[in-house]
Design a protein around this motif. Structure first.
Motif, short mmCIF file in Angstrom:
data_model
loop_
_atom_site.label_atom_id
_atom_site.label_comp_id
_atom_site.label_asym_id
_atom_site.label_seq_id
_atom_site.Cartn_x
_atom_site.Cartn_y
_atom_site.Cartn_z
N UNK A 1 12.73 -23.69 4.50
CA UNK A 1 11.66 -24.64 3.87
C UNK A 1 10.56 -25.06 4.86
N UNK A 2 10.70 -24.64 6.27
CA UNK A 2 9.81 -24.79 7.15
C UNK A 2 8.80 -24.07 7.70
N UNK A 3 8.92 -22.92 7.23
CA UNK A 3 7.98 -21.71 7.76
C UNK A 3 7.33 -21.01 6.78
N UNK A 4 6.02 -20.79 6.78
CA UNK A 4 5.34 -19.71 5.86
C UNK A 4 5.15 -18.43 6.43
N UNK A 5 5.38 -17.23 5.68
CA UNK A 5 5.14 -16.00 6.13
C UNK A 5 4.73 -15.28 4.82
N UNK A 6 3.75 -14.40 5.23
CA UNK A 6 3.27 -13.45 4.64
C UNK A 6 3.34 -11.90 4.79
N UNK A 7 3.64 -10.94 3.88
CA UNK A 7 3.85 -9.97 4.27
C UNK A 7 2.79 -8.76 3.80
N UNK A 8 2.46 -7.68 4.37
CA UNK A 8 1.85 -6.66 3.98
C UNK A 8 2.76 -5.29 4.18
N UNK A 9 3.29 -4.78 3.12
CA UNK A 9 3.97 -3.60 3.30
C UNK A 9 3.21 -2.28 3.11
N UNK A 10 3.25 -1.28 4.13
CA UNK A 10 2.48 0.02 4.13
C UNK A 10 3.36 1.26 4.05
N UNK A 11 3.57 1.71 2.87
CA UNK A 11 4.32 2.59 2.81
C UNK A 11 3.91 3.94 2.98
N UNK A 12 4.93 4.74 4.25
CA UNK A 12 3.98 6.04 4.49
C UNK A 12 5.07 7.16 3.83
N UNK A 13 6.03 6.76 2.99
CA UNK A 13 6.71 8.10 2.46
C UNK A 13 6.96 7.36 0.88
N UNK A 14 7.21 8.43 0.09
CA UNK A 14 7.40 8.08 -1.25
C UNK A 14 8.83 7.61 -1.57
N UNK A 15 8.81 6.79 -2.56
CA UNK A 15 10.02 6.18 -3.06
C UNK A 15 10.85 7.34 -3.73
N UNK A 16 12.32 7.21 -3.54
CA UNK A 16 13.26 8.36 -4.10
C UNK A 16 12.88 9.63 -3.54
N UNK A 17 12.66 9.74 -2.44
CA UNK A 17 12.66 10.90 -1.64
C UNK A 17 13.76 11.41 -0.82
N UNK A 18 14.74 10.71 -0.84
CA UNK A 18 16.00 11.14 0.10
C UNK A 18 15.67 10.77 1.60
N UNK A 19 14.55 9.97 1.95
CA UNK A 19 14.56 9.89 3.31
C UNK A 19 14.83 8.59 3.72
N UNK A 20 15.42 7.55 2.88
CA UNK A 20 15.60 6.31 3.19
C UNK A 20 14.52 5.26 3.38
N UNK A 21 13.66 5.65 2.16
CA UNK A 21 12.25 4.79 1.84
C UNK A 21 12.61 3.23 1.94
N UNK A 22 13.59 3.04 0.95
CA UNK A 22 13.82 1.50 0.87
C UNK A 22 14.40 0.82 2.25
N UNK A 23 15.26 1.62 2.83
CA UNK A 23 15.85 1.37 4.08
C UNK A 23 14.74 0.93 5.16
N UNK B 1 0.94 -1.26 0.10
CA UNK B 1 -0.02 -0.06 -0.01
C UNK B 1 0.88 1.17 0.01
N UNK B 2 0.39 2.32 -0.81
CA UNK B 2 1.20 3.56 -0.63
C UNK B 2 2.47 3.57 -1.75
N UNK B 3 2.56 2.56 -2.56
CA UNK B 3 3.88 2.94 -3.46
C UNK B 3 3.61 3.12 -4.79
N UNK B 4 2.28 3.55 -4.95
CA UNK B 4 1.71 3.84 -6.38
C UNK B 4 1.85 2.79 -7.30
N UNK B 5 2.08 1.56 -6.94
CA UNK B 5 2.27 0.44 -7.83
C UNK B 5 3.72 0.07 -8.38
N UNK B 6 4.67 1.02 -7.66
CA UNK B 6 5.94 0.87 -8.30
C UNK B 6 6.89 -0.22 -7.92
#
Lengths: 332, 332
Positions: free
Chosen positions: B97-119, B67-72
């Motif tokens: 091999x032994x565990x199942x994990x599902x992830x929801x990522x909710x981005x509250x800042x834009x990608x490429x903002x200079x604020x360490x978005x990917x970090x 959520x919040x990545x604009x589909x990027x």
């Protein structure tokens, strides 16, 4: 923003409280502190220079004698750095015509050793005249005169030796000509093992070896080390100090002037020094150590190595001097 | 000396204590801290990314939604940085091999903002999987995986954003690949006023603008500033912080990419900011301030100026985040 700007004309000198004589010590200094070229430095308890200063009837500033310089320093009051700085200060105080001062300079370290020899003399002289005048100036107010002394002595008005020599301890000089001097805490067990090999490396030559441009990636490594060193000093974290105290910029250029440099470095690190590098522009080298025993051992081993290679040397083992210059006597 | 070297095979994961779900926040970060290119950075309370992580029956790691990545951002588990890092960690623990994990990522800042978005996303993901597994790893042990995430996201495995994002506070990263990370104390009143102008500055382009070689004299100025900043932070000396937080190396090259940069700087300094500069590789800019009021005022004035010039922007006013990532909920 210039931190040191003073109007000395406002100072009132009370001629009744001027002393007859004073004897002052000022410490040698290790500029650069291995990784902090042109910004860091620290003072040591030994060696250091002494100035005896006498109030005399005949107005003016004169050099009475210089001991220990091998006849290399000028005796003329305007050409000798110590007397020239004292004159400048008295002139700015507006009392140069009214007071007579004679100076004996006793040098305990060689000129061109990389130990801030000229700085120690200049600082001793300025601290002495201030003491003789009953301390009208603060150390901050004395600092610009010390820097001016460096300019006269080396043609390069930099504070990386005079700042620790005057302030004591470890100093950071930032902002270039603005003279923003910051005291950095001194970890209690920090010792310097200094070896001065008897070879000549003039400061000017050592400066000329340094490249005008450096790789950004090396600069980043260096400023990471500097930040690590400062943090390590604040935290008394000797491991961090050791990891950080590495010079990737200047040492590779200057080490070539110092015989057996890399052999000495290997010996120092193998015998437990936190770090090893060039003191100022050399040829003195410094093994920064935790405790006096390591510094003693390392310098002994280095001297043995130099001796086996036909190079005479002096050594000094010293804690970091935290006091700076001091009055040794008012009677001698 | 590599500080982060761990053998995760020794960790025993108790499958009975693995949680069902966890929701984690990780903070945005201001890399470089204006004068400390590639070595300094700090975390902020706002913005930051969230990861919701669920243990599921089917083994493997999957992205459920972003959520919040604009589909990027990619949804494929091997291409998405968050899931790729989680997979890597589970693999090194020998339980992929032994565990199942599902992830929801909710981005509250834009990608490429200079604020360490990917970090922020990577750190949130790794902190979440560690929390889900009942914290088998220390932050030090998580760090190499965060750096690997940066390599996947930016093609540049550097810790200047992930270190503060994971550790919280102000961090120094020295020693390059050795990952020697040092925490620097955070003065209580240090605030960041961040403005993110709606213009695109890809990190890669910003890096290409930087010159490979720099003048030694500029490097000396810069490392004097860095040493002054570190000392100022330890001493809570806001004047020293302000004097020192100046970038003579990177800003002159990168400012050109950011519209109205020097006008914004003038506004920030005129309204009391301690310092102003580029956050990371931009285009976000940061006014480091003493207290929230100054940060609030400065960012408002800057937004007004940008708006008058037809540039939309976001703003964030935040204390330095000293905690790093945190679990928001175990039930949501």
């Amino acid at each position: 923003m210039p931190v040191y700007q003073h109007n000395l004309k406002d100072k009132k000198i009370d001629f009744n409280t001027i002393l007859d004589k004073v004897r002052v010590f000022a410490p040698a200094t290790v500029a650069n502190m291995i990784c902090g070229f042109d910004i860091l430095g620290f003072a040591v308890d030994e060696p250091g220079d002494e100035v005896k200063m006498y109030r005399v009837a005949e107005p003016g500033v004169r050099i009475r004698s210089i001991v220990g310089d091998g006849g290399r320093l000028p005796l003329g009051a305007d050409r000798n750095t110590v007397s020239a700085c004292v004159k400048m200060l008295l002139n700015d105080l507006g009392i140069l015509q009214d007071i007579g001062v004679e100076i004996e300079l006793i040098k305990h370290m060689p000129i061109g050793s990389g130990l801030g020899s000229s700085s120690a003399s200049t600082v001793a002289g300025l601290f002495a005249i201030n003491a003789l005048l009953n301390n009208p100036l603060t150390k901050d107010e004395l600092m610009p005169y010390c820097v001016e002394g460096e300019r006269l002595a080396c043609g390069h008005g930099h504070a990386d030796n005079v700042a620790p020599a005057l302030m004591g301890g470890i100093t950071l000089v930032r902002g270039g000509a603005d003279l923003d001097i910051v005291k950095i805490p001194v970890p209690k067990e920090l010792y310097a093992g200094i070896v001065f090999p008897q070879v000549d490396v003039p400061t000017r030559d050592a400066r000329q070896l340094i490249k005008e441009k450096v790789l950004l990636k090396d600069a980043v490594t260096q400023w990471g080390n500097i930040a690590g060193l400062v943090a390590g000093l604040f935290q008394e974290d000797y491991d961090l100090i050791s990891r950080s105290m590495q010079d990737v910029i200047i040492e590779p250029s200057r080490a070539i002037l110092i015989p057996e440099f890399y052999a000495m470095k290997e010996i120092a690190l193998a015998h437990g020094a936190l770090s090893f590098g060039i003191s100022g522009s050399g040829p003195s080298v410094v093994a920064v150590s935790k405790g006096p025993e390591v510094a003693e051992l390392v310098t002994t081993k280095i001297q043995d190595h130099l001796s086996a290679n036909g190079i005479e040397s002096f050594k000094y083992v010293s804690a970091v001097n935290v006091e700076g210059p001091k009055v040794l006597s008012f009677n001698d």
